[in-house]
Structures are given as C-alpha cells and as structure tokens.
Design an enzyme around this catalytic site. Structure first.
Site, PDB file in Angstrom:
ATOM      1  CG  HIS A 141       1.323   9.106  -6.169  1.00  0.00           C
ATOM      2  ND1 HIS A 141       1.861   8.749  -4.961  1.00  0.00           N
ATOM      3  CD2 HIS A 141       0.109   9.688  -5.870  1.00  0.00           C
ATOM      4  CE1 HIS A 141       1.041   9.084  -3.978  1.00  0.00           C
ATOM      5  NE2 HIS A 141      -0.026   9.653  -4.504  1.00  0.00           N
TER       6      HIS A 141
ATOM      7  CB  CYS B 105      -1.848  13.419  -5.493  1.00  0.00           C
ATOM      8  SG  CYS B 105      -2.209  12.101  -4.319  1.00  0.00           S
TER       9      CYS B 105
END
Length: 359
Positions: free
Chosen positions: A264, A135
């Site tokens: 993120h 990710c």
C-alpha cells in the site's frame, strides 16, 4: 494456566494456511526464536497439511477448543466472524489472543497496538485479546508515531493507493486475470468504457472490485458506510485516534484501489501543534527504528510499491512543507500490507508478550 519457569511460551497460528498466515510462517522462521512449540491451526478442510516453519515440517490441526490447550499466545488471521467466535475461546483456555481481524479493534477493553508506537498498551488486556490494526492505518503509523511524539499531531488528511492483495487472494487473482485480458491491446484505455467491456466480456462481472483494476484506479476500498464513506476510510480515522491516543484527532481519508499486487502507498497531509521543519522531520524519521527515508526526488529516489514490496520497514519520501498550511508536512509513505500491514505487526505484538511471559 500455570507456566513452567524458564519454558519458552507456546505459540498457535490460527489461519496458518491463509495468505497472511503463510507470510507469518516465513516471518517466524526469519526472526529471533522466542517460541517453544509452534502449533498450526486452520479450518478442518486444511487439517493434515504439512507446512514448514523454522526448518521443521509441522502438521496443521483443526480449529477446536482443545487445540488451544497449553497455548500461551494465539495469533489469529481469520475472517472477522471466526475471530469473534474463537478469540474469546482461546482466551478462556488461557491463551492471549492477538487478532488480525477487525472484530475487536474498537472494543475499549481490547488494546490496538503498534509496537513502535504504543507498546505498553499490550499490558492492558482485560479480555485477554489484543488487536492488530488495519493494513492501511499500519502503513503510515510508524512514521506518524515518531513525528507525533515530538510535535503533536492534530489533523490528518490521507489518500491511500491500496494494492489488490488488500482484497485477499481473490483480489490478486482478479488483477492478474485482468492484466492478461488487456495485455498487448494498445487500443484499450482510449475510449470510455472500453477497458470495462473487454474485462467483463472475458471474465464476467463477478469481481472483488466495483470496476476494472487493470489500466485503472478505483476510488473505493471496503464496504459502504453512512455519508458516502467506506469502511476502510473510517478505519483510518478511528484506528489512528486509538493507537496515537488522540480521541479528537481530525482525520479525513479517501481510499483508492490501484493495480499493484502487494504494498500500500499513502499520500499523507499531517498537521502538528508545534512548528516542524522538513529537516527536523526527516531526522526524526531517520532515527525511528522501523522507518526508512528515501527522499531525494532530484535523483529519482522516493518509495514506490514495486521497489519496497517484501520489506519490513515503513518507507517515507517526498517530505515537504505544505505551502498554505502552517505546521503541516506532506509525505508519501509505502509499506508491504502483508508484512508490516498484517503478519509482521502481529508477530511483533506476540514477541512483546513472549518477553513478558518469559520475564
């Protein structure tokens, strides 16, 4: 396995009851309907559960060899050791396995795919398995792919600001528990060690994080590797090289956990072979199909995790020419680590396969 001409392919979702699996079911309900049967597979303890997909309640079945009979594409969102065992079994049963774990990412016979960057790689799958990147890597890859295609990326320095959900549901739960401990006490964070003492006294030391995350940032994500690096930092290096097809790309990453639930963020320092201006880069990013540019700092317009969570694109802002480094841009990138960082990219890979199988 012989497919009937004109039949929509059958899809299996392995790990359907997990955090990313749950997001995946929502994505399948929102995107174009390219699938015939959708089969939900999970561990035996989850078998029998009912989950809603595309307006229909489906019953979860237990993971077994038989569960893959008649499956064309199987998306895996399970731990590495489960994927390592079961993805080859699914492939042996005739399915193409699209795996979200780290089990096969660096296997030379398994393509590592971001559909906006290297879609043709899905066709070279000698093991019948395709990997989804980590990710953290995925958060920046759409943007970097668009820039690399025009100016040729040669070096990459990244600092990540990774959400608690990157550590799974236990990470999210721990963050919320810590926030409850520190909420309302305005004396905390003023004396060295006071946050740690307050959190450990209430919650104990058993945590997904090596230090308190509430009122803090933790410069560690992943597991220890040689030289003081972490597994997350090495994934950024190795996966970027493989996806972009630059085996000698110079990469250095520092991965940091921050008190954000999901999404993120990365500060990216990217150096290119050719000179590139900020205006040219901004235009290339605007034209990229899965990138949203938010870049008007004077108006307070730049991406933050809290503002883009739950969205599919990659968001880019703070685009600057590096002052002391030629051919180098600085930028700040945000992306939902449970969507594009995991479930969405997996779904997009599967859709490429559905198109291939239906051709």
């Amino acid at each position: 396995m012989t497919r009937t001409a004109g039949r929509k392919p059958t899809l299996a979702v392995v790990g359907a009851t997990g955090a990313v699996g749950t997001v995946m079911l929502g994505i399948l309900s929102q995107r174009e309907d390219v699938w015939g049967e959708i089969r939900l597979i999970a561990s035996p303890r989850s078998a029998g559960k009912k989950l809603r997909v595309r307006g229909e309640d489906l019953t979860v079945i237990a993971l077994s060899e038989k569960a893959f009979n008649g499956v064309d594409v199987a998306m895996f969102d399970v731990p590495d050791e489960v994927s390592k065992e079961w993805a080859p079994i699914a492939a042996a049963q005739g399915a193409i396995a699209v795996d979200n774990s780290g089990a096969f990412r660096m296997d030379p016979d398994v393509p590592l795919v971001v559909p906006e960057v290297n879609p043709d790689a899905v066709r070279h799958r000698p093991r019948g398995i395709i990997s989804n990147p980590n990710c953290t890597t995925l958060t920046m890859m759409d943007a970097l792919g668009a820039l690399h295609a025009r100016w040729g990326l040669t070096a990459l320095v990244v600092a990540s600001y990774q959400a608690a959900s990157g550590a799974g549901q236990p990470g999210v739960d721990r963050l919320y528990d810590e926030l409850e401990v520190v909420a309302g006490d305005r004396t905390l964070g003023t004396v060295a060690g006071d946050v740690r003492r307050a959190v450990v006294d209430k919650l104990g030391e058993d945590s997904p994080f090596p230090a308190p995350l509430a009122l803090n940032v933790v410069p560690w994500a992943g597991s220890a590797r040689d030289g003081g690096w972490t597994s997350e930092e090495l994934k950024v290096r190795n996966e970027s090289r493989k996806i972009l097809g630059i085996p000698d790309l110079k990469v250095s990453a520092t991965c940091v956990r921050v008190p954000v639930v999901t999404t993120h963020a990365l500060a990216v320092h990217a150096t290119f072979t050719k000179p590139v201006s900020v205006d040219e880069a901004r235009q290339a990013l605007v034209q990229a199909p899965s990138v949203v540019v938010m870049d008007d700092p004077a108006a307070g317009n730049f991406p933050t995790p809290a503002d883009v969570v739950g969205a599919d694109p990659t968001f880019v802002g703070r685009i600057r020419q590096a002052m002391d480094f030629p051919n180098t841009l600085e930028m700040f990138v945000c992306g939902d680590n449970l969507r594009k960082g995991a479930a969405l990219n997996t779904a997009q890979i599967a859709e490429l396969l559905a198109k291939e199988l239906s051709a």
